[in-house]
Design an enzyme around this catalytic site. Structure first.
Site, PDB file in Angstrom:
ATOM      1  N   ARG A   4     -24.587 -45.043  -5.814  1.00 48.98           N
ATOM      2  CA  ARG A   4     -24.362 -44.247  -7.104  1.00 48.98           C
ATOM      3  C   ARG A   4     -22.996 -44.825  -7.613  1.00 48.98           C
ATOM      4  NH1 ARG A   4     -24.065 -38.376  -5.582  1.00 48.98           N
ATOM      5  NH2 ARG A   4     -24.140 -38.141  -7.779  1.00 48.98           N
TER       6      ARG A   4
ATOM      7  N   CYS B  60     -32.130 -43.964 -13.896  1.00 46.14           N
ATOM      8  CA  CYS B  60     -30.690 -43.586 -13.581  1.00 46.14           C
ATOM      9  C   CYS B  60     -30.788 -42.729 -12.309  1.00 46.14           C
ATOM     10  CB  CYS B  60     -29.984 -43.348 -14.615  1.00 46.14           C
ATOM     11  SG  CYS B  60     -28.218 -43.493 -14.529  1.00 46.14           S
TER      12      CYS B  60
ATOM     13  N   GLY C  61     -29.466 -38.159 -15.346  1.00 42.48           N
ATOM     14  CA  GLY C  61     -28.725 -36.768 -15.439  1.00 42.48           C
ATOM     15  C   GLY C  61     -27.828 -36.892 -14.290  1.00 42.48           C
ATOM     16  N   GLU C  62     -27.722 -35.943 -13.579  1.00 47.67           N
ATOM     17  CA  GLU C  62     -26.893 -35.976 -12.313  1.00 47.67           C
ATOM     18  C   GLU C  62     -27.736 -35.734 -11.102  1.00 47.67           C
ATOM     19  OE1 GLU C  62     -23.835 -36.354 -10.267  1.00 47.67           O
ATOM     20  OE2 GLU C  62     -24.916 -34.396  -9.832  1.00 47.67           O
ATOM     21  N   SER C  63     -27.777 -36.599 -10.318  1.00 49.12           N
ATOM     22  CA  SER C  63     -28.815 -36.633  -9.117  1.00 49.12           C
ATOM     23  C   SER C  63     -28.627 -35.513  -8.091  1.00 49.12           C
ATOM     24  CB  SER C  63     -29.170 -38.068  -8.361  1.00 49.12           C
ATOM     25  OG  SER C  63     -27.788 -38.250  -7.798  1.00 49.12           O
TER      26      SER C  63
ATOM     27  N   GLU D 276     -35.055 -44.897 -22.526  1.00 45.15           N
ATOM     28  CA  GLU D 276     -35.408 -43.944 -23.672  1.00 45.15           C
ATOM     29  C   GLU D 276     -34.639 -43.887 -24.610  1.00 45.15           C
ATOM     30  OE1 GLU D 276     -34.164 -43.607 -20.486  1.00 45.15           O
ATOM     31  OE2 GLU D 276     -32.476 -42.086 -20.477  1.00 45.15           O
TER      32      GLU D 276
ATOM     33  N   ILE E 234     -25.381 -45.729 -18.083  1.00 41.60           N
ATOM     34  CA  ILE E 234     -24.438 -44.573 -17.976  1.00 41.60           C
ATOM     35  C   ILE E 234     -24.133 -44.039 -16.687  1.00 41.60           C
ATOM     36  CG2 ILE E 234     -23.908 -42.229 -18.863  1.00 41.60           C
ATOM     37  CD1 ILE E 234     -26.018 -42.876 -20.926  1.00 41.60           C
ATOM     38  N   ARG E 235     -22.828 -44.593 -16.046  1.00 44.39           N
ATOM     39  CA  ARG E 235     -22.451 -44.230 -14.814  1.00 44.39           C
ATOM     40  C   ARG E 235     -23.796 -44.776 -13.795  1.00 44.39           C
ATOM     41  NH1 ARG E 235     -20.794 -40.230 -17.614  1.00 44.39           N
ATOM     42  NH2 ARG E 235     -22.507 -38.831 -16.846  1.00 44.39           N
TER      43      ARG E 235
ATOM     44  N   HIS F 232     -31.167 -46.731 -19.204  1.00 47.07           N
ATOM     45  CA  HIS F 232     -31.875 -45.725 -19.941  1.00 47.07           C
ATOM     46  C   HIS F 232     -32.958 -46.137 -21.248  1.00 47.07           C
ATOM     47  CE1 HIS F 232     -29.703 -42.203 -18.083  1.00 47.07           C
ATOM     48  NE2 HIS F 232     -28.854 -43.029 -17.963  1.00 47.07           N
TER      49      HIS F 232
HETATM   50  N1  GLN Z   1     -24.198 -41.193 -11.831  1.00 43.73           N
HETATM   51  C1  GLN Z   1     -25.232 -40.184 -11.769  1.00 43.73           C
HETATM   52  C2  GLN Z   1     -25.668 -39.777 -10.375  1.00 43.73           C
HETATM   53  O1  GLN Z   1     -25.318 -40.379  -9.456  1.00 43.73           O
HETATM   54  C3  GLN Z   1     -26.461 -40.760 -12.600  1.00 43.73           C
HETATM   55  C4  GLN Z   1     -26.125 -41.274 -14.101  1.00 43.73           C
HETATM   56  C5  GLN Z   1     -27.064 -40.991 -14.887  1.00 43.73           C
HETATM   57  O2  GLN Z   1     -28.412 -40.574 -14.776  1.00 43.73           O
HETATM   58  N2  GLN Z   1     -27.033 -41.458 -16.252  1.00 43.73           N
HETATM   59  O3  GLN Z   1     -26.659 -39.120 -10.473  1.00 43.73           O
END
Ligand code: GLN
Length: 192
Positions: free
Chosen positions: A100, A73, A42-44, A177, A134-135, A175
């Protein structure tokens, strides 16, 4: 399954496919009912804010000292010892330094095949893993610590570790999942 933000639904489904019954954790009291915790992607930064808001940050750090945790992630970023680019607070449960979005545009969002180690294959089944990035953060360093179990690398991409375990904990920068291969989730369930 920590369910404050991110792709916890996909993780929950993957845990079910691997034979577990996930509990979707949103508040402190639920931590008493579970054997291990998954922190999703997600977004940490957002997840960190929500953990603080819900008063869960210290509880998770304490939970991780007693029980297995699996971070993917953003979850990997939260479990790391050191976080850069930019630096932010983390639970410090695994001795890795992560950067990150460390792969930059190179693998902003990509599906690749990654090499698994013999240790991983012996405990699951032979073969590479399909990995969705993903990123993703990159694991820059294993920071090490004398009083803890050592960090085991279980899979690599382009030479860098992307799946590691340390004692009861598991961390993936991709990921698992999002693919139908359940080996990574199964490995975690065997730690419970
Ligand atoms: N780039 C996101 C972060 O810094 C992590 C990306 C992800 O969980 N798919 O939190």
């Amino acid at each position: 399954m920590l369910s404050l933000q991110g792709d916890f639904a996909a993780h929950g489904a993957a845990l079910e496919r691997a034979g577990a019954q996930p509990v979707y954790v949103r508040e402190r009291a639920q931590l008493a009912q579970i054997d291990g915790l998954v922190i999703p992607g997600g977004e940490s930064t957002t997840m960190l804010k929500l953990l603080r808001y819900e008063g869960l940050f210290d509880d998770l750090a304490e939970f991780g000292r007693r029980k297995p945790m699996f971070g993917t992630c953003a979850g990997a970023i939260l479990m790391a010892r050191e976080v850069s680019h930019p630096s932010q607070e983390s639970l410090g449960l695994v001795d890795i330094a992560v950067e990150r979005n460390g792969y930059g545009r190179q693998i902003d969002s990509r599906v690749v095949e990654i090499d698994t180690t013999e240790n991983f294959q012996q405990r699951t089944a032979p073969g590479k893993l399909e990995a969705v990035f993903i990123r993703a953060p990159i694991i820059r360093r294993i920071t090490g610590s004398v009083e803890r179990a050592s960090v085991n690398v279980l899979a690599r991409f382009a030479g860098d570790p992307v799946l590691i375990e340390q004692g009861p904990h598991l961390v993936a920068t991709f990921h698992p999942e999002l693919t139908s291969d359940s080996r990574v989730h199964e490995l975690f369930l065997r730690k419970l």
